[in-house]
Design a protein around this motif. Structure first.
Motif, PDB file in Angstrom:
ATOM      1  N   ILE A  87       0.241  -0.982  -0.225  1.00 34.10           N
ATOM      2  CA  ILE A  87      -0.025   0.138  -0.179  1.00 34.10           C
ATOM      3  C   ILE A  87       1.610   1.264  -0.132  1.00 34.10           C
ATOM      4  O   ILE A  87       0.650   1.653  -0.873  1.00 34.10           O
ATOM      5  N   ARG A  88       1.750   1.538   0.668  1.00 32.48           N
ATOM      6  CA  ARG A  88       2.920   2.247   0.980  1.00 32.48           C
ATOM      7  C   ARG A  88       3.632   2.158  -0.223  1.00 32.48           C
ATOM      8  O   ARG A  88       3.411   3.961  -0.962  1.00 32.48           O
ATOM      9  N   VAL A  89       4.130   0.900  -1.402  1.00 29.27           N
ATOM     10  CA  VAL A  89       4.819   1.454  -2.210  1.00 29.27           C
ATOM     11  C   VAL A  89       4.318   2.165  -3.295  1.00 29.27           C
ATOM     12  O   VAL A  89       4.960   2.678  -4.418  1.00 29.27           O
ATOM     13  N   PHE A  90       2.474   1.785  -3.829  1.00 30.57           N
ATOM     14  CA  PHE A  90       1.922   1.846  -4.588  1.00 30.57           C
ATOM     15  C   PHE A  90       1.646   3.678  -4.501  1.00 30.57           C
ATOM     16  O   PHE A  90       1.316   4.493  -5.168  1.00 30.57           O
ATOM     17  N   ALA A  91       1.049   3.956  -2.812  1.00 31.95           N
ATOM     18  CA  ALA A  91       1.265   5.661  -3.108  1.00 31.95           C
ATOM     19  C   ALA A  91       2.410   6.280  -3.771  1.00 31.95           C
ATOM     20  O   ALA A  91       1.636   6.945  -4.066  1.00 31.95           O
ATOM     21  N   CYS A  92       3.327   5.474  -3.241  1.00 34.16           N
ATOM     22  CA  CYS A  92       4.636   6.202  -3.941  1.00 34.16           C
ATOM     23  C   CYS A  92       4.941   6.500  -5.434  1.00 34.16           C
ATOM     24  O   CYS A  92       4.932   7.406  -6.269  1.00 34.16           O
ATOM     25  N   LEU A  93       4.143   5.736  -5.786  1.00 35.59           N
ATOM     26  CA  LEU A  93       3.877   5.304  -7.338  1.00 35.59           C
ATOM     27  C   LEU A  93       3.273   6.027  -8.272  1.00 35.59           C
ATOM     28  O   LEU A  93       3.431   7.323  -9.377  1.00 35.59           O
ATOM     29  N   VAL A  98       2.294  11.506 -10.444  1.00 35.20           N
ATOM     30  CA  VAL A  98       1.065  12.446 -10.094  1.00 35.20           C
ATOM     31  C   VAL A  98       2.752  14.310 -10.193  1.00 35.20           C
ATOM     32  O   VAL A  98       1.947  14.755 -11.386  1.00 35.20           O
ATOM     33  N   ILE A  99       3.575  13.550  -9.309  1.00 36.55           N
ATOM     34  CA  ILE A  99       4.254  15.521 -10.083  1.00 36.55           C
ATOM     35  C   ILE A  99       4.819  15.141 -11.475  1.00 36.55           C
ATOM     36  O   ILE A  99       5.083  15.959 -12.782  1.00 36.55           O
ATOM     37  N   PHE A 100       5.379  13.930 -12.346  1.00 33.58           N
ATOM     38  CA  PHE A 100       5.508  13.979 -13.815  1.00 33.58           C
ATOM     39  C   PHE A 100       4.182  14.236 -14.216  1.00 33.58           C
ATOM     40  O   PHE A 100       4.600  15.591 -15.346  1.00 33.58           O
ATOM     41  N   ALA A 101       3.278  13.760 -14.157  1.00 35.04           N
ATOM     42  CA  ALA A 101       2.035  15.275 -15.060  1.00 35.04           C
ATOM     43  C   ALA A 101       2.065  16.579 -14.646  1.00 35.04           C
ATOM     44  O   ALA A 101       1.920  17.059 -15.612  1.00 35.04           O
ATOM     45  N   PHE A 141      -3.008   6.080 -13.820  1.00 36.03           N
ATOM     46  CA  PHE A 141      -1.986   6.665 -14.832  1.00 36.03           C
ATOM     47  C   PHE A 141      -2.614   6.201 -16.270  1.00 36.03           C
ATOM     48  O   PHE A 141      -1.592   6.648 -17.202  1.00 36.03           O
ATOM     49  N   PRO A 142      -3.934   5.924 -16.307  1.00 34.72           N
ATOM     50  CA  PRO A 142      -3.411   6.662 -17.905  1.00 34.72           C
ATOM     51  C   PRO A 142      -4.225   7.940 -18.234  1.00 34.72           C
ATOM     52  O   PRO A 142      -4.337   8.318 -19.295  1.00 34.72           O
ATOM     53  N   ALA A 143      -4.712   8.643 -16.754  1.00 33.56           N
ATOM     54  CA  ALA A 143      -4.797  10.137 -17.196  1.00 33.56           C
ATOM     55  C   ALA A 143      -2.759  10.837 -17.857  1.00 33.56           C
ATOM     56  O   ALA A 143      -3.327  11.281 -18.519  1.00 33.56           O
ATOM     57  N   VAL A 144      -2.487   9.987 -16.867  1.00 30.78           N
ATOM     58  CA  VAL A 144      -0.791  10.624 -17.218  1.00 30.78           C
ATOM     59  C   VAL A 144      -0.657  10.337 -18.279  1.00 30.78           C
ATOM     60  O   VAL A 144       0.193  11.559 -18.738  1.00 30.78           O
ATOM     61  N   PHE A 145      -1.220   9.276 -19.487  1.00 24.44           N
ATOM     62  CA  PHE A 145      -0.912   8.608 -20.437  1.00 24.44           C
ATOM     63  C   PHE A 145      -1.227   9.107 -21.469  1.00 24.44           C
ATOM     64  O   PHE A 145      -0.792   9.538 -22.114  1.00 24.44           O
ATOM     65  N   THR A 146      -1.983   9.368 -21.250  1.00 26.01           N
ATOM     66  CA  THR A 146      -3.578  10.505 -22.012  1.00 26.01           C
ATOM     67  C   THR A 146      -3.157  12.060 -22.029  1.00 26.01           C
ATOM     68  O   THR A 146      -2.887  12.266 -23.295  1.00 26.01           O
ATOM     69  N   LEU A 147      -2.305  12.628 -20.811  1.00 26.76           N
ATOM     70  CA  LEU A 147      -1.752  13.665 -20.930  1.00 26.76           C
ATOM     71  C   LEU A 147      -0.407  14.174 -21.559  1.00 26.76           C
ATOM     72  O   LEU A 147      -0.768  14.774 -22.552  1.00 26.76           O
ATOM     73  N   LEU A 148       0.194  13.136 -21.827  1.00 22.21           N
ATOM     74  CA  LEU A 148       1.567  12.966 -22.254  1.00 22.21           C
ATOM     75  C   LEU A 148       1.006  12.465 -24.134  1.00 22.21           C
ATOM     76  O   LEU A 148       1.427  13.745 -24.675  1.00 22.21           O
TER      77      LEU A 148
END
Length: 285
Positions: A87-93, A98-101, A141-148
């Motif tokens: 759960i913690r690692v997933f939150a970090c991912l 989000v930072i990349f977006a 994850f799909p949102a950031v690739f759509t933004l990219l």
């Protein structure tokens, strides 16, 4: 209150932990695996609750997500073996994504750009408004690739944009609405070469991602898409708000069901709203 609820009762990432664990060939007890077992495990002759070998999505059970979703699901499990650690690692991912977006938004080539401070403030507020569900779901994850995809297209890199769009579609189907819009844009600008290469890039990328999983078990792979096509109006959607308000003020009959891994509403106009939602979404673009 939301944070307290989150730490006492984990969200969807607990389901992802169960999937990742059986993919690595380890047994784990969980409600989501019980759901998968009832939905398709028995018919396929597999026991998802007592695993002795790696259980692959699509081959061994009907997996409700497109193939690219396996990446953010399995990555945390390669770092930690405990549910809390996952759960913690997933939150970090999610945080890194989000930072990349945010960096993409700041660099977006728009004519009337806001200042960096304004962008940061608005982005922080919008991110904060999601609350803890942002760190418990796969939607970022799909949102950031759509933004990219949009970033690359506005920069003029139409071939790369089409390839990234295919990746976004393999995370979740909704970015597909961009494909006809890109085609129309290139068509009316008479950019025939870019149109052809973009179509080729999109198709080849889609096939490269899809075919290995399709060959594992064609019926199960196609069932994952039919699964979402059969879903009703989700409780948190705009269309559900219409039904709930009508129920509140006019005693409109509404029922809540939990069948497709989420709370869905049953009401008389649900089939009609579900049909037009795709066209309304396309028109909004």
């Amino acid at each position: 209150q939301a944070i307290r609820h989150y730490f006492s009762q984990p969200g969807d990432e607990a389901n992802y932990y169960e999937i990742a664990t059986i993919m690595l060939g380890k047994s784990v007890e969980g409600a989501y695996l019980g759901h998968l077992q009832r939905r398709g495990g028995r018919q396929l002759g597999v026991d998802l609750l007592h695993v002795t070998k790696p259980m692959l999505p699509y081959r061994d059970y009907v997996f409700e997500y497109p193939p690219m979703m396996l990446l953010p699901i399995i990555l945390p499990a390669l770092v930690t073996q405990t549910s809390l650690g996952y759960i913690r690692v997933f939150a970090c991912l999610v945080a890194v994504t989000v930072i990349f977006a945010l960096l993409l938004v700041i660099k977006f080539p728009l004519k009337n750009k806001m200042s960096t401070v304004q962008t940061l403030l608005i982005s922080f507020w919008l991110t904060f408004s999601f609350g803890v569900i942002l760190a418990t779901r796969l939607d970022i994850f799909p949102a950031v690739f759509t933004l990219l995809t949009l970033y690359l297209y506005t920069k003029g890199n139409t071939i790369w944009a089409s390839c990234v769009l295919a990746i976004a579609v393999m995370f979740k189907a909704y970015p597909m609405v961009l494909a006809p819009l890109f085609m129309l844009d290139l068509f009316f600008k008479h950019k025939w070469r870019s149109l052809g290469s973009s179509l080729l890039g999109f198709s080849v990328s889609l096939l490269i991602i899809s075919l290995p999983f399709y060959w594992l078990q064609p019926e199960n792979y196609l069932a994952s898409f039919r699964y979402h096509a059969a879903r009703g109006i989700q409780l948190e959607s705009l269309y559900a708000s219409y039904a709930l308000l009508k129920h509140l003020f006019l005693a409109y009959p509404v029922q809540i069901q939990f069948i497709y891994g989420s709370a869905d509403l049953l009401f008389s106009s649900a089939p009609f709203l579900k049909t037009i939602s795709t066209y309304l979404g396309l028109a909004s673009f």
